[in-house]
Design an enzyme around this catalytic site. Structure first.
Site, PDB file in Angstrom:
ATOM      1  N   ALA A   1     -32.727  25.185  -1.640  1.00 13.27           N
ATOM      2  CA  ALA A   1     -33.717  26.200  -2.102  1.00 13.27           C
ATOM      3  C   ALA A   1     -34.284  26.837  -0.703  1.00 13.27           C
ATOM      4  CB  ALA A   1     -34.794  25.830  -2.758  1.00 13.27           C
ATOM      5  N   GLU A   2     -34.876  27.965  -0.550  1.00 15.42           N
ATOM      6  CA  GLU A   2     -35.930  28.396   0.293  1.00 15.42           C
ATOM      7  C   GLU A   2     -37.214  27.615  -0.426  1.00 15.42           C
ATOM      8  OE1 GLU A   2     -36.000  29.616   3.302  1.00 15.42           O
ATOM      9  OE2 GLU A   2     -33.845  29.956   3.402  1.00 15.42           O
TER      10      GLU A   2
ATOM     11  N   THR B   1     -40.236  22.874  -9.330  1.00 12.75           N
ATOM     12  CA  THR B   1     -41.553  22.853  -9.124  1.00 12.75           C
ATOM     13  C   THR B   1     -42.664  22.945 -10.087  1.00 12.75           C
ATOM     14  OG1 THR B   1     -43.075  23.815  -7.070  1.00 12.75           O
ATOM     15  CG2 THR B   1     -41.422  25.122  -8.053  1.00 12.75           C
ATOM     16  N   ASP B   2     -43.665  22.391  -9.784  1.00 14.34           N
ATOM     17  CA  ASP B   2     -44.967  22.808 -10.709  1.00 14.34           C
ATOM     18  C   ASP B   2     -45.330  24.254 -10.754  1.00 14.34           C
ATOM     19  OD1 ASP B   2     -46.294  22.246  -8.226  1.00 14.34           O
ATOM     20  OD2 ASP B   2     -47.473  20.704  -8.998  1.00 14.34           O
ATOM     21  N   GLU B   3     -45.062  24.748  -9.532  1.00 15.14           N
ATOM     22  CA  GLU B   3     -45.758  26.106  -9.125  1.00 15.14           C
ATOM     23  C   GLU B   3     -45.358  27.029 -10.266  1.00 15.14           C
ATOM     24  OE1 GLU B   3     -45.637  27.478  -5.197  1.00 15.14           O
ATOM     25  OE2 GLU B   3     -46.229  25.634  -4.507  1.00 15.14           O
TER      26      GLU B   3
ATOM     27  N   TYR C   1     -41.953  32.942  -4.278  1.00 16.67           N
ATOM     28  CA  TYR C   1     -41.196  31.634  -4.123  1.00 16.67           C
ATOM     29  C   TYR C   1     -41.237  31.102  -5.539  1.00 16.67           C
ATOM     30  CZ  TYR C   1     -40.756  26.399  -4.178  1.00 16.67           C
ATOM     31  OH  TYR C   1     -40.601  25.187  -4.386  1.00 16.67           O
TER      32      TYR C   1
ATOM     33  N   SER D   1     -39.225  33.170  -8.042  1.00 17.57           N
ATOM     34  CA  SER D   1     -37.745  32.825  -7.940  1.00 17.57           C
ATOM     35  C   SER D   1     -37.258  31.510  -8.386  1.00 17.57           C
ATOM     36  CB  SER D   1     -37.218  32.920  -6.092  1.00 17.57           C
ATOM     37  OG  SER D   1     -37.809  31.912  -5.511  1.00 17.57           O
ATOM     38  N   LYS D   2     -38.253  30.505  -8.156  1.00 16.55           N
ATOM     39  CA  LYS D   2     -37.856  29.157  -8.725  1.00 16.55           C
ATOM     40  C   LYS D   2     -37.745  29.261 -10.412  1.00 16.55           C
ATOM     41  CE  LYS D   2     -37.071  25.613  -6.909  1.00 16.55           C
ATOM     42  NZ  LYS D   2     -35.863  24.934  -6.707  1.00 16.55           N
TER      43      LYS D   2
ATOM     44  N   ASN E   1     -44.594  17.103  -2.754  1.00 12.44           N
ATOM     45  CA  ASN E   1     -44.178  15.776  -2.118  1.00 12.44           C
ATOM     46  C   ASN E   1     -44.852  15.806  -0.626  1.00 12.44           C
ATOM     47  OD1 ASN E   1     -40.801  14.909  -3.360  1.00 12.44           O
ATOM     48  ND2 ASN E   1     -42.401  16.107  -4.411  1.00 12.44           N
TER      49      ASN E   1
ATOM     50  N   LEU F   1     -48.116  21.602   4.714  1.00 10.81           N
ATOM     51  CA  LEU F   1     -49.613  21.046   5.144  1.00 10.81           C
ATOM     52  C   LEU F   1     -49.692  19.660   6.127  1.00 10.81           C
ATOM     53  CD1 LEU F   1     -52.804  21.824   5.283  1.00 10.81           C
ATOM     54  CD2 LEU F   1     -52.960  20.408   2.943  1.00 10.81           C
TER      55      LEU F   1
HETATM   56  P1  NAD Z   1     -36.411  22.379   2.453  1.00 14.31           P
HETATM   57  O1  NAD Z   1     -36.853  23.473   2.583  1.00 14.31           O
HETATM   58  O2  NAD Z   1     -37.183  21.159   3.327  1.00 14.31           O
HETATM   59  O3  NAD Z   1     -34.891  21.833   2.280  1.00 14.31           O
HETATM   60  C1  NAD Z   1     -34.220  22.862   1.588  1.00 14.31           C
HETATM   61  C2  NAD Z   1     -32.569  22.275   2.146  1.00 14.31           C
HETATM   62  O4  NAD Z   1     -31.698  23.488   1.253  1.00 14.31           O
HETATM   63  C3  NAD Z   1     -32.403  22.739   3.659  1.00 14.31           C
HETATM   64  O5  NAD Z   1     -31.847  21.617   3.939  1.00 14.31           O
HETATM   65  C4  NAD Z   1     -31.555  23.834   3.818  1.00 14.31           C
HETATM   66  O6  NAD Z   1     -30.790  24.090   4.853  1.00 14.31           O
HETATM   67  C5  NAD Z   1     -30.953  23.972   2.464  1.00 14.31           C
HETATM   68  N1  NAD Z   1     -30.530  25.358   1.957  1.00 14.31           N
HETATM   69  C6  NAD Z   1     -31.415  26.540   1.764  1.00 14.31           C
HETATM   70  N2  NAD Z   1     -30.601  27.349   1.328  1.00 14.31           N
HETATM   71  C7  NAD Z   1     -29.509  26.956   0.927  1.00 14.31           C
HETATM   72  C8  NAD Z   1     -28.107  27.680   0.656  1.00 14.31           C
HETATM   73  N3  NAD Z   1     -28.094  28.963   0.119  1.00 14.31           N
HETATM   74  N4  NAD Z   1     -27.034  27.091   0.464  1.00 14.31           N
HETATM   75  C9  NAD Z   1     -26.876  25.434   0.809  1.00 14.31           C
HETATM   76  N5  NAD Z   1     -28.243  24.790   1.432  1.00 14.31           N
HETATM   77  C10 NAD Z   1     -29.401  25.645   1.372  1.00 14.31           C
HETATM   78  O7  NAD Z   1     -37.127  21.930   0.987  1.00 14.31           O
HETATM   79  P2  NAD Z   1     -37.539  20.704   0.237  1.00 14.31           P
HETATM   80  O8  NAD Z   1     -39.007  20.631   0.261  1.00 14.31           O
HETATM   81  O9  NAD Z   1     -36.969  19.432   0.645  1.00 14.31           O
HETATM   82  O10 NAD Z   1     -37.341  20.819  -1.405  1.00 14.31           O
HETATM   83  C11 NAD Z   1     -36.250  20.766  -1.837  1.00 14.31           C
HETATM   84  C12 NAD Z   1     -36.059  21.117  -3.443  1.00 14.31           C
HETATM   85  O11 NAD Z   1     -37.280  20.606  -4.170  1.00 14.31           O
HETATM   86  C13 NAD Z   1     -36.377  22.690  -3.546  1.00 14.31           C
HETATM   87  O12 NAD Z   1     -35.608  23.395  -4.727  1.00 14.31           O
HETATM   88  C14 NAD Z   1     -37.951  22.853  -3.886  1.00 14.31           C
HETATM   89  O13 NAD Z   1     -38.123  24.148  -4.669  1.00 14.31           O
HETATM   90  C15 NAD Z   1     -38.133  21.665  -4.668  1.00 14.31           C
HETATM   91  N6  NAD Z   1     -39.600  21.179  -4.583  1.00 14.31           N
HETATM   92  C16 NAD Z   1     -40.097  20.853  -3.417  1.00 14.31           C
HETATM   93  C17 NAD Z   1     -41.466  20.188  -3.582  1.00 14.31           C
HETATM   94  C18 NAD Z   1     -41.916  19.986  -2.240  1.00 14.31           C
HETATM   95  O14 NAD Z   1     -43.143  19.512  -2.188  1.00 14.31           O
HETATM   96  N7  NAD Z   1     -41.406  19.986  -0.854  1.00 14.31           N
HETATM   97  C19 NAD Z   1     -41.965  19.902  -4.678  1.00 14.31           C
HETATM   98  C20 NAD Z   1     -41.326  20.349  -5.845  1.00 14.31           C
HETATM   99  C21 NAD Z   1     -40.111  20.883  -5.930  1.00 14.31           C
HETATM  100  O1  DAU Z   2     -46.307  22.152  -5.722  1.00 15.47           O
HETATM  101  C1  DAU Z   2     -45.142  22.051  -5.420  1.00 15.47           C
HETATM  102  C2  DAU Z   2     -44.659  22.856  -4.140  1.00 15.47           C
HETATM  103  O2  DAU Z   2     -45.262  22.271  -3.022  1.00 15.47           O
HETATM  104  C3  DAU Z   2     -43.136  23.044  -3.607  1.00 15.47           C
HETATM  105  O3  DAU Z   2     -42.781  23.687  -4.872  1.00 15.47           O
HETATM  106  C4  DAU Z   2     -43.157  23.818  -2.664  1.00 15.47           C
HETATM  107  O4  DAU Z   2     -41.773  23.746  -2.134  1.00 15.47           O
HETATM  108  C5  DAU Z   2     -44.048  22.930  -1.407  1.00 15.47           C
HETATM  109  O5  DAU Z   2     -43.906  23.804  -0.227  1.00 15.47           O
HETATM  110  C6  DAU Z   2     -45.286  22.840  -1.755  1.00 15.47           C
HETATM  111  O6  DAU Z   2     -46.108  24.189  -1.913  1.00 15.47           O
HETATM  112  P1  DAU Z   2     -47.626  24.409  -1.398  1.00 15.47           P
HETATM  113  O7  DAU Z   2     -47.739  25.751  -1.059  1.00 15.47           O
HETATM  114  O8  DAU Z   2     -48.647  23.700  -2.442  1.00 15.47           O
HETATM  115  O9  DAU Z   2     -47.485  23.390  -0.005  1.00 15.47           O
HETATM  116  P2  DAU Z   2     -47.929  23.648   1.521  1.00 15.47           P
HETATM  117  O10 DAU Z   2     -47.808  22.303   2.132  1.00 15.47           O
HETATM  118  O11 DAU Z   2     -47.714  24.928   1.935  1.00 15.47           O
HETATM  119  O12 DAU Z   2     -49.559  23.736   1.248  1.00 15.47           O
HETATM  120  C7  DAU Z   2     -50.391  22.762   0.390  1.00 15.47           C
HETATM  121  C8  DAU Z   2     -51.717  23.437   0.610  1.00 15.47           C
HETATM  122  O13 DAU Z   2     -52.628  23.441   1.801  1.00 15.47           O
HETATM  123  C9  DAU Z   2     -51.746  24.941  -0.117  1.00 15.47           C
HETATM  124  O14 DAU Z   2     -52.891  24.984  -1.025  1.00 15.47           O
HETATM  125  C10 DAU Z   2     -52.030  25.580   1.204  1.00 15.47           C
HETATM  126  C11 DAU Z   2     -52.821  24.600   2.034  1.00 15.47           C
HETATM  127  N1  DAU Z   2     -52.400  25.034   3.497  1.00 15.47           N
HETATM  128  C12 DAU Z   2     -51.074  25.113   4.109  1.00 15.47           C
HETATM  129  C13 DAU Z   2     -50.838  25.193   5.149  1.00 15.47           C
HETATM  130  C14 DAU Z   2     -49.449  25.152   5.562  1.00 15.47           C
HETATM  131  C15 DAU Z   2     -53.312  25.245   4.411  1.00 15.47           C
HETATM  132  O15 DAU Z   2     -54.667  24.984   3.963  1.00 15.47           O
HETATM  133  N2  DAU Z   2     -53.068  25.049   5.644  1.00 15.47           N
HETATM  134  C16 DAU Z   2     -51.724  25.121   6.160  1.00 15.47           C
HETATM  135  O16 DAU Z   2     -51.596  25.516   7.396  1.00 15.47           O
END
Ligand code: NAD
Ligand code: DAU
Length: 357
Positions: A84-85, A135-137, A161, A164-165, A191, A201
């Site tokens: 995902a993006e 995601t919870d979003e 984002y 799209s999810k 995470n 963050l």
């Molecule tokens: P990330 O952005 O670190 O990694 C995404 C990976 O997917 C990358 O390796 C990228 O190269 C690959 N990718 C992107 N587009 C692709 C495509 N079209 N085909 C094949 N590979 C592709 O994301 P993450 O933080 O590891 O999140 C992974 C999944 O978990 C996502 O679906 C995200 O929505 C979900 N999620 C993330 C969080 C979080 O806190 N990071 C929380 C809840 C759910």
């Molecule tokens: O809730 C799950 C989601 O958590 C996942 O689905 C997303 O993929 C993941 O990116 C994450 O989304 P958030 O937007 O919550 O995460 P981020 O780390 O971008 O931001 C966490 C919080 O911190 C949010 O309230 C925005 C704030 N923030 C973020 C950045 C990058 C700041 O205050 N300063 C910053 O520079």
């Protein structure tokens, strides 16, 4: 059907942690399909070099021909879709990529899985799983005293984002309801942990603090997220794959709601202990309040009762133990940090923060 699983997005933050955790606990081969966007990094998988149980394929989940070929060649018993993006701020600047990968890509992956699954024997059909990581979003934003998100909360996504999810979750649901594809969906909270790309963050705070840069806090810093150590998430996904009821959704969370500013203070205080600044001052000196994220969701919180009651999963790390491990990992891996901070990363930081003043 073989003892192999397809993991998509397995070179990203959670995907790579999942592949490492999976192969530490199982000999079932992983076919890792990742197109290596800016967020994908093969260095995350360096410890698997030479391990025949890990087959890396650079490719896009939206490439139907490639994906169908992988199903035919490897006859997997499951797909775990992480690809995902994933960054909300990037979805505000450039939503198109999110539509392409998260919606169209997931659709094409589902379609390839449906065609493959349709040709399996009855036993193999019953054993197959398509697990979609979400995601919870998708549930939108909570008010201060609202109860935490349950699986039956309505969907109210607020950013390109999360929209799209949400769309991808609906497609997964529809493929079960209409075609009978044995799907599972997990909706997880924020995470953190090793291999987290420093646009998000917590890794941004750690790396900026150590580099002597500003620690940007959006708005008033009182937005609340529910933080989960990434390895706990990976364990949760393994458990859902193993025992989850087909067609069901499981919320995964850390029971750990914290305001962003408290996260920032915790990271600063732990770095003050582990790697004191040369001038003896606290990293808190580097905190800077900047313009808020447009449409910024105020609060997320997961009610993880269902996965605990039905599947016996609960997080093993507290925030205090998980954040210490995370900070230590970043201190121990300066080369990884330096390598991900490429020109395109620097361009992103410039673009996202310059306009916040
Ligand atoms: P990330 O952005 O670190 O990694 C995404 C990976 O997917 C990358 O390796 C990228 O190269 C690959 N990718 C992107 N587009 C692709 C495509 N079209 N085909 C094949 N590979 C592709 O994301 P993450 O933080 O590891 O999140 C992974 C999944 O978990 C996502 O679906 C995200 O929505 C979900 N999620 C993330 C969080 C979080 O806190 N990071 C929380 C809840 C759910
Ligand atoms: O809730 C799950 C989601 O958590 C996942 O689905 C997303 O993929 C993941 O990116 C994450 O989304 P958030 O937007 O919550 O995460 P981020 O780390 O971008 O931001 C966490 C919080 O911190 C949010 O309230 C925005 C704030 N923030 C973020 C950045 C990058 C700041 O205050 N300063 C910053 O520079």
């Amino acid at each position: 059907m073989n003892k192999a699983i397809i993991v998509t997005g397995g070179a990203g933050f959670i995907g790579a942690n999942f592949v490492l955790d999976w192969l530490a606990n199982s000999d079932v081969t992983v076919i890792n399909l990742d197109c290596l966007t800016y967020a994908g990094n093969r260095e995350n998988l360096a410890s698997l070099e030479g391990d025949a149980r890990h087959i890396f394929v650079q490719g896009n989940i939206g490439d139907s021909e490639l994906v169908r070929g992988l199903f035919t060649q490897y006859q997997p018993c499951a797909v775990v879709n992480f690809a995902a993006e994933s960054h909300v701020d990037r979805s505000i600047h450039s939503p198109e990529d999110f539509i392409q990968t998260n919606i169209v890509g997931t659709f094409r992956l589902l379609e390839a899985a449906r065609i493959y699954w349709g040709g399996l024997s009855d036993d193999d059909k019953a054993a197959f799983r398509f697990l979609h990581v979400s995601t919870d979003e998708v549930y939108g934003s909570l008010k201060k005293d609202d109860p935490a998100f349950r699986e039956d909360n309505k969907y109210e996504p607020n950013s390109p984002y999360s929209a799209s999810k949400a769309a991808s979750d609906h497609l997964v649901r529809a493929y079960h309801h209409t075609y009978g594809l044995p799907v599972l969906t997990t909706n997880c909270s924020n995470n953190y942990g090793p291999y987290h790309f420093p646009e998000k963050l917590i890794p941004l705070l750690i790396t900026h603090a150590l580099a002597g840069k500003n620690l940007p806090v959006y708005g008033d810093g009182q937005q609340i997220r529910d933080w989960l150590f990434v390895v706990d998430h990976c364990r949760g996904i393994r458990r859902v794959l193993e025992a989850g009821k087909v067609g069901e959704t499981y919320n995964i969370g850390g029971w750990n709601e914290m305001a962003n500013l408290d996260i920032v203070h915790t990271v600063c205080d732990l770095l003050d202990e582990a790697r004191p600044r040369a001038d003896g001052k606290s990293y808190r000196e580097q905190i800077t309040f900047v313009t808020d994220r447009p449409g910024h969701d105020r609060r997320y919180a997961i009610d993880a009762t269902k996965i605990e009651k039905d599947l016996g999963w609960k997080p093993q790390e507290t925030f205090q133990t998980g954040i210490r491990k995370t900070i230590q990992w970043y201190l121990d891996n300066p080369e990884w940090v330096a390598n991900v901070q490429s020109g395109s990363y620097r361009d992103w930081v410039e673009k996202n923060y310059a306009e916040r003043g």
